[in-house]
Design an enzyme around this catalytic site. Structure first.
Site, PDB file in Angstrom:
ATOM      1  N   SER A  39     -18.457 -22.355  19.338  1.00  0.00           N
ATOM      2  CA  SER A  39     -19.279 -23.472  19.815  1.00  0.00           C
ATOM      3  C   SER A  39     -20.568 -23.664  19.029  1.00  0.00           C
ATOM      4  O   SER A  39     -21.043 -24.775  18.902  1.00  0.00           O
ATOM      5  CB  SER A  39     -19.600 -23.280  21.294  1.00  0.00           C
ATOM      6  OG  SER A  39     -20.157 -22.002  21.536  1.00  0.00           O
ATOM      7  N   HIS A  45     -13.934 -26.717  22.240  1.00  0.00           N
ATOM      8  CA  HIS A  45     -14.388 -27.613  21.168  1.00  0.00           C
ATOM      9  C   HIS A  45     -13.254 -28.025  20.241  1.00  0.00           C
ATOM     10  O   HIS A  45     -13.492 -28.658  19.221  1.00  0.00           O
ATOM     11  CB  HIS A  45     -15.511 -26.955  20.364  1.00  0.00           C
ATOM     12  CG  HIS A  45     -16.726 -26.713  21.178  1.00  0.00           C
ATOM     13  ND1 HIS A  45     -17.671 -27.694  21.426  1.00  0.00           N
ATOM     14  CD2 HIS A  45     -17.139 -25.621  21.858  1.00  0.00           C
ATOM     15  CE1 HIS A  45     -18.614 -27.197  22.198  1.00  0.00           C
ATOM     16  NE2 HIS A  45     -18.321 -25.942  22.490  1.00  0.00           N
ATOM     17  N   LYS A  64     -16.318 -32.092  27.563  1.00  0.00           N
ATOM     18  CA  LYS A  64     -16.750 -32.327  26.180  1.00  0.00           C
ATOM     19  C   LYS A  64     -16.064 -33.574  25.629  1.00  0.00           C
ATOM     20  O   LYS A  64     -16.423 -34.666  26.029  1.00  0.00           O
ATOM     21  CB  LYS A  64     -16.533 -31.053  25.381  1.00  0.00           C
ATOM     22  CG  LYS A  64     -17.598 -30.040  25.834  1.00  0.00           C
ATOM     23  CD  LYS A  64     -17.430 -28.638  25.397  1.00  0.00           C
ATOM     24  CE  LYS A  64     -18.595 -27.835  25.984  1.00  0.00           C
ATOM     25  NZ  LYS A  64     -18.363 -26.399  26.021  1.00  0.00           N
TER      26      LYS A  64
HETATM   27  C1  LIG Z   1     -19.056 -25.456  26.846  1.00  0.00           C
HETATM   28  C2  LIG Z   1     -18.180 -24.288  26.708  1.00  0.00           C
HETATM   29  C3  LIG Z   1     -17.623 -23.677  27.823  1.00  0.00           C
HETATM   30  C4  LIG Z   1     -18.047 -24.041  29.216  1.00  0.00           C
HETATM   31  O1  LIG Z   1     -17.462 -25.228  29.610  1.00  0.00           O
HETATM   32  P1  LIG Z   1     -18.142 -26.071  30.796  1.00  0.00           P
HETATM   33  O2  LIG Z   1     -17.040 -26.951  31.256  1.00  0.00           O
HETATM   34  O3  LIG Z   1     -19.280 -26.789  30.185  1.00  0.00           O
HETATM   35  O4  LIG Z   1     -18.570 -25.092  31.833  1.00  0.00           O
HETATM   36  C5  LIG Z   1     -16.701 -22.679  27.636  1.00  0.00           C
HETATM   37  N1  LIG Z   1     -16.370 -22.275  26.395  1.00  0.00           N
HETATM   38  C6  LIG Z   1     -16.904 -22.819  25.295  1.00  0.00           C
HETATM   39  C7  LIG Z   1     -16.493 -22.322  23.958  1.00  0.00           C
HETATM   40  C8  LIG Z   1     -17.837 -23.829  25.422  1.00  0.00           C
HETATM   41  O5  LIG Z   1     -18.428 -24.336  24.349  1.00  0.00           O
END
Ligand SMILES: *Cc1c(COP(=O)(O)O)cnc(C)c1O
Length: 414
Positions: A177, A205, A236
């Site tokens: 991330s 991602h 996302k």
């Molecule tokens: C953002 C993220 C999460 C968490 O996801 P949310 O739905 O925002 O709680 C988990 N793993 C990775 C790699 C992330 O970037």
């Protein structure tokens, strides 16, 4: 005696790690009104620009009218609704999996699944730069954790070979991330097979970003059938909120029975579920969005390089611009913001000490001229020498973890 919160805050400030909330008024787009000022947004995970898409908004509004605002209970009590089941079926189809289980968020999905799969006596293998939710899952689990060096499959194998058959799970981000690089999935899958260990890939991602039709990093590597659990978020690229795990039918039943974050938390609200489903429709109808995102990622890397900012090569929309010190990163971010570009400074514990950065994230909805202008602004805002790949900065041999210790517990990312 309890330490005053004021003193605790002062300590955070002294370390350059103080955070405060900024505020966006209006919807999330490629440009936003931030604390009252119009800026180019360059640090959002709304990669495909779907969070404010009219069809996504309408789907959420319609679901609110039809099903209400909330689910009212956890899924195992009375909160599981047709709208949840339908999205699970669609996501399983999208990812080529037998089954899919929705969770409240990616954080909850990772915490719940890791803790459910890494039981007392087991060893879980986790990449050093995995997301905090995976680290916290390891902490919650009763298993031991072996943290292998970032993307270092030799180190992983070294650990597996010493686990004496106790290895139960290898867990990795698909796309990391904060660095935008991709896990060596092929090698991980091969090692998992050799050492009879499950593999869980967090494709938060990768979904909507990589692979055919945006199906993710695992699909890009052609490894969908080999990975036991693929985690994705709805928050996302899919522009909504929530998360899911794709797996086989037995695993889905196991998660429903054991993942505490699913059992003890309220089901996703219908509008969030409907918004994600509409975003998935758009992703499937308009694969061009994914292509545009990929082109924008390549363009941003190119124009940064043209402006003298060295950034690591990569295929993702995440471009780390590594500054080093926490306060330096904050100052760089503020200078960029003064010139209308919002790239939030990312500091420890989100990233390792000494690797604070502006973590740039492009969107499919950015224009070429916006990205060119942003690159000029960023080049002026960051100190000279910034942007070198993290690997070079971590090259200090003294910083190498001691490989002679096998299961040294969890390296504390905080
Ligand atoms: C953002 C993220 C999460 C968490 O996801 P949310 O739905 O925002 O709680 C988990 N793993 C990775 C790699 C992330 O970037």
């Amino acid at each position: 005696m309890t330490t005053d919160v004021e003193d605790l805050l002062a300590e955070i400030r002294n370390r350059g790690l103080y955070r405060r909330l900024r505020c966006v008024s209006g919807p999330q787009g490629p440009r936003v009104l931030l604390d009252g000022r119009p800026v180019l947004l360059l640090c959002s995970n709304n990669y495909l620009g779907l969070a404010d898409h009219p069809r996504v908004r309408e789907a959420a509004a319609e679901a609110a009218m039809r099903y209400g605002a909330g689910a009212g209970a956890s899924r195992l009590v009375s909160g599981n609704m047709t709208i949840h089941r339908r999205l699970e079926e669609r996501l399983a189809g999208f990812k080529g999996a037998d089954a899919c289980v929705l969770f409240g968020s990616g954080y909850l999905a990772n915490m719940g699944a890791v803790a459910a799969l890494a039981r007392a006596g087991d060893v879980v293998f986790s990449d050093a730069l995995n997301h905090a939710s995976i680290i916290d899952g390891c902490r919650l689990a009763r298993a031991e954790t072996f943290v292998y060096d970032h993307r270092d499959s030799d180190h992983l194998e070294w650990g597996l070979s010493r686990a004496e058959g106790r290895g139960s799970l290898i867990v990795t981000d698909g796309v990391f991330s904060m660095d935008g690089d991709v896990a060596p999935l092929e090698r991980i899958v091969e090692l998992a097979r050799r050492y009879d260990t499950r593999v869980m890939v967090d494709d938060a991602h990768g979904t909507g970003v990589l692979g055919p039709g945006g199906r993710g990093a695992v699909a890009a590597a052609g490894l969908e059938p080999e990975v036991d659990l693929i985690v994705g978020t709805l928050g996302k690229a899919l522009g909504s909120y929530g998360a899911y795990i794709c797996c086989d039918t037995e695993m889905a039943k196991y998660l429903i029975n054991t993942a505490r974050t699913l059992i003890f938390s309220t089901a996703l609200p219908p509008p969030a579920v409907a918004a994600a489903a509409a975003a998935l429709d758009l992703l499937q109808e308009q694969p061009r969005r994914v292509e545009k995102l990929q082109r924008n990622g390549a363009l941003l890397r190119e124009v940064l390089a043209a402006n003298g900012v060295a950034v690591p090569a990569g295929d993702t929309p995440i471009v780390p611009l590594i500054v080093g010190g926490a306060s330096d990163a904050v100052r760089a971010s503020e200078r960029a913001l003064e010139r209308g570009v919002f790239a939030q400074a990312i500091r420890p514990p989100t990233v390792p000490e000494g690797s604070s950065r502006l973590r740039l994230a492009v969107m499919a909805s950015h224009t070429k001229s916006e990205l060119r202008e942003a690159a000029r602004t960023l080049a002026a805002a960051v100190p000279a020498g910034a942007g070198e790949p993290a690997a070079d900065r971590h090259g200090d041999p003294a910083a190498e973890p001691d490989r002679s210790r096998v299961f040294d517990g969890l390296r504390d990312a905080a």
